[in-house]
Design an enzyme around this catalytic site. Structure first.
Site, mmCIF file in Angstrom:
data_model
loop_
_atom_site.group_PDB
_atom_site.id
_atom_site.type_symbol
_atom_site.label_atom_id
_atom_site.label_comp_id
_atom_site.label_asym_id
_atom_site.label_seq_id
_atom_site.Cartn_x
_atom_site.Cartn_y
_atom_site.Cartn_z
ATOM 1 N N ASP A 1 2.419 88.220 47.428
ATOM 2 C CA ASP A 1 3.393 88.161 46.413
ATOM 3 C C ASP A 1 2.794 88.168 44.911
ATOM 4 O O ASP A 1 2.795 86.418 45.915
ATOM 5 C CB ASP A 1 5.050 88.294 47.133
ATOM 6 C CG ASP A 1 5.253 89.212 48.155
ATOM 7 O OD1 ASP A 1 3.945 89.412 48.485
ATOM 8 O OD2 ASP A 1 6.084 89.666 47.782
ATOM 9 N N LYS B 1 7.775 94.140 42.789
ATOM 10 C CA LYS B 1 9.382 93.570 42.884
ATOM 11 C C LYS B 1 9.331 93.562 41.759
ATOM 12 O O LYS B 1 9.090 92.926 40.855
ATOM 13 C CB LYS B 1 8.365 92.525 43.813
ATOM 14 C CG LYS B 1 9.626 91.332 43.851
ATOM 15 C CD LYS B 1 8.673 90.784 45.376
ATOM 16 C CE LYS B 1 8.888 89.738 45.475
ATOM 17 N NZ LYS B 1 8.775 87.854 46.237
ATOM 18 N N LYS C 1 10.274 96.714 45.676
ATOM 19 C CA LYS C 1 10.770 95.379 46.640
ATOM 20 C C LYS C 1 11.798 94.167 45.779
ATOM 21 O O LYS C 1 11.915 94.061 44.514
ATOM 22 C CB LYS C 1 9.698 94.568 47.094
ATOM 23 C CG LYS C 1 10.833 93.334 47.385
ATOM 24 C CD LYS C 1 9.400 91.895 48.698
ATOM 25 C CE LYS C 1 10.007 91.249 48.511
ATOM 26 N NZ LYS C 1 8.619 89.461 49.450
#
Lengths: 311, 288
Positions: free
Chosen positions: A142, A207, A243
């Site tokens: 991430d 995300k 996400k």
């Protein structure tokens, strides 16, 4: 006051297309009115469990805490038909402890890297962190984008950095955190989504947030990004995953987000490979609601490994 | 020119806010003359669930208050009710001139609040103890709140009975979700308005109105409710005890078949507080 957009950012926004703020906000309000009962509810709750990136991102994280998080991810509850979570999400220094705890378990290891949450270190340092996390056994990385550069209009720099991190990931899945709360407008969020998606591979993620700022994943931000994923898919055929993270604490919120996915991208995205929730407290509420559905009785929160000191 | 009066919409006190039922359901109540009085919220099990969440949020703060402070807050509630005694007496028999009986009930209710305000920093000393043990230890027993308590008030004496049931519970440091009298809900609604301005933290007392039969099974089985205090008939008592057994909650029941004298001395006092506290015993080694 939002900073003035530079010419390059304006050009990107024009290219991506602007967002109808009122329309988006009105549309997402309606998602909460869908009636999901009985079997559909149990299905959605279990799906949400299987889509979880069970997260701990605190300064006080220890190897022991990561190990117990991994146990919880593998077997969230003693009832047999509850799936394992999609992944655990930890800081890069703790990846090796998570790998030891999980062994060959299907639960994946996601690691925040690239100087999470601010991203304010030299690129070489950030890339080294990504390589170290992958070498320690991370399946997913991430990363945070360089918001300062984005808002200053250095669009190409931001995109090059994402591409560089993607290369550093190797086989690992990449998730690009836009940090929507620092992008200020829906137009910027959509533009940043396209900026990232153009250098991402099939199955990589965009995300919403780090969860470290005051404003986190909202249904509207989620919707802007889902719309961008759909438009990108229709134009290129590349399936980018999504996400939302931060601020999703209740099962009810999670169901509303799933309604948004179902009605925007369809069943193809209703899988852990295409949609994830970044959360920590959410899992216990999902289990609490699943137990309520199983037993027919409302449950106490302290039966689900939280707030053990409370009443 | 004749003025069009503004009628009050009755709303329930939950988490310090005034709510309608999430279902939107209501039921009509008529006054003594048969004229329409108002539509009262027909609360559902989801409202009960929300009220329990509100009570849970309020509990750690309320339990951690000093006993002296809880007493002050209860006394402040008595002050609120005293100032609005006439209005409450009218609410006990809407449409009629307040009778001596209604005023007597209000005054008894105020006295009952003061009674428990006095107990709030005294029951610990009487229910707790220092215990003699045959080893070099200090051994002492202290009281702790049980948690969130459900209350099912009877139909009659809609103010005094409701307060008699919920006062010992909050005095002990617990929080309450109470279902008011179905046929006479107005006093509970008015009490909610007084509680909201009485320094009592939001969520310590949550008052619902609605159909008993709809809510009783959820009161019995909700695992987060740690005790129940109810006036109930034989069948309801069985249902409450059966439901409560699963989550192992304390149940204190008064049969509704025989009339209860709510003015009586035995309807208040230390032993009602004892029903809703846990006794914790601690061993502490004596130093050399």
């Amino acid at each position: 006051m939002p900073p003035r957009s530079t010419a390059s950012l304006r050009a990107l926004i024009l290219e991506a297309g602007p967002v109808d703020q009122v329309g988006i906000e009105e549309r997402v309000q309606k998602y909460a009115t869908r009636s999901i009962k009985k079997n559909s509810k149990v299905f959605a709750l279990k799906l949400a469990v299987s889509m979880l990136d069970l997260t701990t991102l605190e300064g006080k994280d220890t190897p022991g805490k990561v190990a117990s998080l991994c146990r919880k991810a593998q077997r969230p509850h003693h009832t047999p038909d509850i799936p394992h979570t999609a992944a655990v999400c930890v800081y890069s220094a703790l990846v090796r402890h998570a790998r030891r705890a999980l062994g060959k378990s299907p639960v994946r290891i996601a690691s925040v890297a690239t100087a999470f949450p601010s991203g304010q270190t030299p690129l070489a340092t950030r890339l080294a962190e990504v390589r170290a996390a992958v070498a320690d056994g991370a399946d997913e990385i991430d990363m945070v984008i360089n918001r300062g550069a984005f808002l200053a209009g250095e669009i190409a720099l931001v995109q090059d950095e994402i591409a560089a991190v993607r290369e550093a990931c190797g086989q690992a899945t990449l998730k690009v955190i836009l940090e929507t709360s620092e992008l200020e407008t829906y137009d910027n969020i959509r533009a940043a989504s396209f900026l990232a998606m153009r250098v991402l591979r099939n199955g990589d993620f965009i995300k919403t947030s780090t969860g470290k700022t005051s404003s986190n994943a909202t249904l509207a931000n989620n919707q802007v990004m889902l719309d961008a994923i759909r438009d990108h898919f229709l134009a290129t055929g590349i399936e980018i995953a999504m996400k939302p993270a931060g601020g999703i604490r209740t099962a009810k919120q999670a169901l509303t987000f799933l309604v948004a996915v179902k009605e925007t991208l369809g069943d193809a995205w209703l899988t852990p490979a295409r949609y994830r929730f970044g959360a920590s407290a959410l899992l216990n509420d999902l289990l609490r609601q699943l137990e309520k559905e199983r037993t027919g009785h409302y449950q106490a929160p302290y039966s689900f490994s939280e707030a053990s000191g409370s009443y | 020119m004749a003025r069009l009066p503004i009628l009050k919409t009755p709303k329930c006190l939950v988490g310090g806010a005034f709510i309608r039922s999430e279902s939107g359901g209501v039921y009509p109540i008529h006054d003594a003359t048969g004229a329409f009085l108002a539509n009262f919220p027909q609360c559902t099990r989801k409202d009960l669930r929300n009220a329990v969440e509100a009570a849970a949020k309020a509990l750690p703060g309320w339990a951690a208050r000093s006993a002296y402070n809880r007493g002050q807050i209860l006394y402040r509630l008595a002050e609120m009710l005293e100032a609005r005694a006439q209005e409450m007496a009218e609410a006990l028999a809407p449409g009629r001139k307040p009778s001596a009986d209604a005023l007597r009930e209000v005054h008894a209710a105020i006295d009952r609040i003061t009674h428990y305000a006095g107990w709030s920093d005294k029951f610990q000393g009487l229910l707790g103890s220092v215990n003699p043990v045959a080893s070099p230890h200090f051994n002492f027993t202290v009281t702790e709140p049980v948690g969130i308590v459900g209350v099912l008030a009877p139909e009659e004496r809609p103010l005094l009975a409701l307060l008699s049931l919920l006062l010992p519970i909050i005095t002990g440091g617990n929080t309450v979700v109470a279902l008011a009298s179905h046929s006479q809900p107005l006093p509970a609604i008015l009490l909610g308005e007084m509680l909201a301005v009485s320094d009592l933290p939001a969520g310590v007392v949550n008052l619902l109105t609605g159909n008993r039969a709809d809510l009783l099974p959820t009161f019995a089985t909700h695992a987060h409710l740690r005790a129940l205090s109810a006036v109930a008939d034989a069948r309801e008592r069985t249902d409450l005890q059966t439901g409560a057994a699963d989550s192992v909650k304390r149940v204190t029941l008064l049969p509704s078949e025989s009339p209860i004298d709510w003015f009586a001395e035995r309807q208040q006092g230390l032993y009602h507080i004892r029903d809703f506290v846990e006794l914790k015993t601690t061993w502490h080694p004596v130093g050399a």
